[in-house]
Design an enzyme around this catalytic site. Sequence first.
Site, PDB file in Angstrom:
ATOM      1  N   ASP A  41       3.410   1.939  -4.060  1.00 39.65           N
ATOM      2  CA  ASP A  41       2.881   3.302  -3.950  1.00 39.65           C
ATOM      3  C   ASP A  41       2.153   3.652  -2.642  1.00 39.65           C
ATOM      4  O   ASP A  41       1.349   2.856  -2.162  1.00 39.65           O
ATOM      5  CB  ASP A  41       1.824   3.561  -5.040  1.00 39.65           C
ATOM      6  CG  ASP A  41       2.217   3.035  -6.387  1.00 39.65           C
ATOM      7  OD1 ASP A  41       3.349   2.577  -6.556  1.00 39.65           O
ATOM      8  OD2 ASP A  41       1.360   3.072  -7.291  1.00 39.65           O
ATOM      9  N   GLN A  57       0.106   0.279  -1.455  1.00 38.59           N
ATOM     10  CA  GLN A  57       0.097  -0.936  -2.263  1.00 38.59           C
ATOM     11  C   GLN A  57       0.875  -1.999  -1.500  1.00 38.59           C
ATOM     12  O   GLN A  57       2.038  -1.781  -1.124  1.00 38.59           O
ATOM     13  CB  GLN A  57       0.740  -0.664  -3.629  1.00 38.59           C
ATOM     14  CG  GLN A  57      -0.119   0.180  -4.535  1.00 38.59           C
ATOM     15  CD  GLN A  57      -1.325  -0.595  -5.050  1.00 38.59           C
ATOM     16  OE1 GLN A  57      -1.230  -1.333  -6.005  1.00 38.59           O
ATOM     17  NE2 GLN A  57      -2.471  -0.425  -4.408  1.00 38.59           N
ATOM     18  N   TRP A  65       6.353  -8.150  -5.371  1.00 37.20           N
ATOM     19  CA  TRP A  65       5.036  -7.662  -5.792  1.00 37.20           C
ATOM     20  C   TRP A  65       4.120  -8.863  -6.062  1.00 37.20           C
ATOM     21  O   TRP A  65       4.556  -9.882  -6.604  1.00 37.20           O
ATOM     22  CB  TRP A  65       5.193  -6.812  -7.058  1.00 37.20           C
ATOM     23  CG  TRP A  65       3.945  -6.076  -7.438  1.00 37.20           C
ATOM     24  CD1 TRP A  65       3.561  -4.855  -6.973  1.00 37.20           C
ATOM     25  CD2 TRP A  65       2.934  -6.509  -8.353  1.00 37.20           C
ATOM     26  NE1 TRP A  65       2.358  -4.500  -7.544  1.00 37.20           N
ATOM     27  CE2 TRP A  65       1.948  -5.491  -8.394  1.00 37.20           C
ATOM     28  CE3 TRP A  65       2.738  -7.645  -9.133  1.00 37.20           C
ATOM     29  CZ2 TRP A  65       0.805  -5.577  -9.187  1.00 37.20           C
ATOM     30  CZ3 TRP A  65       1.598  -7.739  -9.920  1.00 37.20           C
ATOM     31  CH2 TRP A  65       0.652  -6.711  -9.945  1.00 37.20           C
ATOM     32  N   PHE A 100      -5.514  -1.884  -7.012  1.00 32.79           N
ATOM     33  CA  PHE A 100      -4.402  -1.028  -7.397  1.00 32.79           C
ATOM     34  C   PHE A 100      -4.542   0.361  -6.764  1.00 32.79           C
ATOM     35  O   PHE A 100      -5.484   0.636  -6.034  1.00 32.79           O
ATOM     36  CB  PHE A 100      -4.320  -0.948  -8.931  1.00 32.79           C
ATOM     37  CG  PHE A 100      -3.508  -2.070  -9.557  1.00 32.79           C
ATOM     38  CD1 PHE A 100      -3.325  -3.291  -8.918  1.00 32.79           C
ATOM     39  CD2 PHE A 100      -2.915  -1.895 -10.812  1.00 32.79           C
ATOM     40  CE1 PHE A 100      -2.569  -4.312  -9.499  1.00 32.79           C
ATOM     41  CE2 PHE A 100      -2.162  -2.905 -11.399  1.00 32.79           C
ATOM     42  CZ  PHE A 100      -1.983  -4.114 -10.754  1.00 32.79           C
ATOM     43  N   ARG A 166      -5.966   3.779 -14.705  1.00 39.09           N
ATOM     44  CA  ARG A 166      -5.844   3.533 -13.260  1.00 39.09           C
ATOM     45  C   ARG A 166      -5.427   4.752 -12.432  1.00 39.09           C
ATOM     46  O   ARG A 166      -5.158   5.804 -12.925  1.00 39.09           O
ATOM     47  CB  ARG A 166      -4.851   2.394 -13.021  1.00 39.09           C
ATOM     48  CG  ARG A 166      -3.449   2.618 -13.574  1.00 39.09           C
ATOM     49  CD  ARG A 166      -2.576   1.386 -13.258  1.00 39.09           C
ATOM     50  NE  ARG A 166      -1.245   1.488 -13.813  1.00 39.09           N
ATOM     51  CZ  ARG A 166      -0.901   1.074 -15.035  1.00 39.09           C
ATOM     52  NH1 ARG A 166      -1.797   0.543 -15.835  1.00 39.09           N
ATOM     53  NH2 ARG A 166       0.346   1.204 -15.458  1.00 39.09           N
ATOM     54  N   ASP A 167      -5.328   4.487 -11.133  1.00 41.39           N
ATOM     55  CA  ASP A 167      -4.772   5.372 -10.108  1.00 41.39           C
ATOM     56  C   ASP A 167      -5.579   6.662  -9.918  1.00 41.39           C
ATOM     57  O   ASP A 167      -5.027   7.774  -9.998  1.00 41.39           O
ATOM     58  CB  ASP A 167      -3.297   5.700 -10.415  1.00 41.39           C
ATOM     59  CG  ASP A 167      -2.450   4.459 -10.669  1.00 41.39           C
ATOM     60  OD1 ASP A 167      -2.886   3.366 -10.262  1.00 41.39           O
ATOM     61  OD2 ASP A 167      -1.367   4.577 -11.270  1.00 41.39           O
ATOM     62  N   GLU A 221       1.515   7.105 -14.613  1.00 40.31           N
ATOM     63  CA  GLU A 221       0.891   6.479 -13.457  1.00 40.31           C
ATOM     64  C   GLU A 221       0.705   7.540 -12.367  1.00 40.31           C
ATOM     65  O   GLU A 221       1.330   8.600 -12.392  1.00 40.31           O
ATOM     66  CB  GLU A 221       1.760   5.322 -12.935  1.00 40.31           C
ATOM     67  CG  GLU A 221       1.962   4.230 -13.990  1.00 40.31           C
ATOM     68  CD  GLU A 221       2.660   2.980 -13.472  1.00 40.31           C
ATOM     69  OE1 GLU A 221       2.141   1.880 -13.688  1.00 40.31           O
ATOM     70  OE2 GLU A 221       3.727   3.099 -12.850  1.00 40.31           O
ATOM     71  N   TRP A 304      10.954   0.554  -9.712  1.00 40.33           N
ATOM     72  CA  TRP A 304      10.566  -0.642 -10.463  1.00 40.33           C
ATOM     73  C   TRP A 304      11.776  -1.203 -11.216  1.00 40.33           C
ATOM     74  O   TRP A 304      12.677  -0.465 -11.593  1.00 40.33           O
ATOM     75  CB  TRP A 304       9.479  -0.319 -11.494  1.00 40.33           C
ATOM     76  CG  TRP A 304       8.136  -0.085 -10.881  1.00 40.33           C
ATOM     77  CD1 TRP A 304       7.431   1.085 -10.898  1.00 40.33           C
ATOM     78  CD2 TRP A 304       7.344  -1.026 -10.151  1.00 40.33           C
ATOM     79  NE1 TRP A 304       6.247   0.928 -10.222  1.00 40.33           N
ATOM     80  CE2 TRP A 304       6.171  -0.354  -9.758  1.00 40.33           C
ATOM     81  CE3 TRP A 304       7.510  -2.366  -9.784  1.00 40.33           C
ATOM     82  CZ2 TRP A 304       5.164  -0.977  -9.017  1.00 40.33           C
ATOM     83  CZ3 TRP A 304       6.508  -2.984  -9.046  1.00 40.33           C
ATOM     84  CH2 TRP A 304       5.351  -2.300  -8.680  1.00 40.33           C
TER      85      TRP A 304
HETATM   86  C1  FRU Z   1       2.720   2.494  -9.828  1.00 38.83           C
HETATM   87  C2  FRU Z   1       1.759   1.367 -10.127  1.00 38.83           C
HETATM   88  C3  FRU Z   1       0.358   1.903 -10.336  1.00 38.83           C
HETATM   89  C4  FRU Z   1      -0.502   0.730 -10.003  1.00 38.83           C
HETATM   90  C5  FRU Z   1       0.273   0.080  -8.877  1.00 38.83           C
HETATM   91  C6  FRU Z   1       0.195  -1.423  -8.851  1.00 38.83           C
HETATM   92  O1  FRU Z   1       3.860   2.118  -9.142  1.00 38.83           O
HETATM   93  O2  FRU Z   1       2.206   0.608 -11.226  1.00 38.83           O
HETATM   94  O3  FRU Z   1       0.126   2.430 -11.615  1.00 38.83           O
HETATM   95  O4  FRU Z   1      -1.775   1.102  -9.619  1.00 38.83           O
HETATM   96  O5  FRU Z   1       1.613   0.485  -9.014  1.00 38.83           O
HETATM   97  O6  FRU Z   1       0.769  -1.925  -7.701  1.00 38.83           O
END
Ligand code: FRU
Length: 499
Positions: A41, A57, A65, A100, A166-167, A221, A304
């Site tokens: 992201d 990220q 990842w 994150f 999150r986020d 997300e 993903w």
């Molecule tokens: C979205 C996500 C977010 C998270 C991040 C982790 O692609 O899954 O929700 O913060 O990536 O890398």
Amino acid sequence: MTMNNYTLLKANSFIEENKDKVVQDYRLNYHFAAPTGWINDPNGFVFYKGEYHLFYQFHPYNSEWGPMHWGHAKSKDMINWEHLPVALAPDTPADAGGCFSGSAIEKDGNLYLMYTGIMHVETENKTQQVQCIAVSKDGINFEKLKQNPIIDTSSLPINAVQEDFRDPKVFERNGIYYSVIVSKTKQETGQVLLYKSLDLINWEFKSILLEGQEEHGVMWECPDLFELNGHDVLILSPIQMPRKGHDFHNTSSSIVMVGRVDWNTGKFVKSTLQEIDHGLDFYAPQTLQDANGNRIMIAWMQMWGRTQPTHVERHGWAGAMTLPRVLEIKNEQLIQKAINEINHYQTVEKEYHDIYLENETKTVDSFSEPSLRIQLQANLENAKTFFIELPKNEDEKAVLLFQVEEGVMELSREYIGSPILGSEDSTLVKRTVSIPLIDNQLQLDIFIDKSSIEVFINGGREVMSMTIFPLKAVHEYAIGVNGKVTIKELQHSSIHVGE
Ligand code: FRU
């Protein structure tokens, strides 16, 4: 306390030592990618002291990842980026499991990053997602607050699970700071929570801004909330949104809702919902307001649950960002266009007028470096299907195909590169979208950049983004028709960023 040994110093030294070893074959020219390793992201996308900053990220150490860091770059125009030192490493108790996604905002000349920390809870042998702040005076070196986490899971509404919270996307409205944060409910649906603060440090829960239904996926997300053209606009990235017609075919989708926030109750009421991009590779978009007040969006150009050719082939990197796009809302629908700044990097190579084709496929042009833009306008009154093979070589081609009667556009990578496998029920090699034509006119603005294609259709009413990994160099494109077509204008430009 379990602590790993990730530090900024370690990450930056690794990048310095390894950046020249990254295999260049599929590296993009005018799209952002990290110097080494994996990205997902976009984070902290912000205009700060006359420059644009993009965080992301980042797992610098390999093309998969892993423990999340925040990579960092800046630019004067959002096209030509300068890499900066890594901004955040997972090196404190509140974020030892990863830094994150999150966002950025300026306050009193300082740059604040608000992000999700993955915090280990020793007593329960599990992790929680909590919100943290890091502050910088110079926009390069960030100090994490001692008070972190500044929002922990004790503030969550009763229906929320602690592992999925999150986020944060932070913004200011009438002198008050707000943050929209996504959360998973115990019923496995997504919801957006609204938090409020006067100083970016002390936060209080205000409301559940929006609750998702089953038809909106199992979790959301990367929320974003902003005002545009007199509407409130909410962007979300749902996981496993059920398919509906041509929409939501990827494992994870990105959607936009146009509606209205009631700031007294803290509730969002939606009037429309759209999938943002109908390609195979687009996720987790984030927006900023540029120096001229335009709303600009950038997203991760990947998906993903798919095999990544640059990882499989050990190229030392994986993932890139889309072109930044300028947004508009017209008739409660999202319109996206490539930002004008890209024009400064393009050289018009060929211009054609009134090309007439009848039941034929014609190679139009060849090129040596496939970083280009093709713009065309066609009259499809007498056509059954109209297609562009873009780009191609003797054995491979990506295909954009329009079926006139059905009014459906298809973008396919079936005949290019080795198969990319995904976590969807069956391997997805193409996507489709409905395109109602007005006066039989089709207008395309197509960006190709070595391993990516972005197609803006009819003034940005729909966009399709997709990665491609050709086995051999591609060097031409062709246009074909079943029936008859007149291509009124066709312009082919090369694009080049850098020396
Ligand atoms: C979205 C996500 C977010 C998270 C991040 C982790 O692609 O899954 O929700 O913060 O990536 O890398």
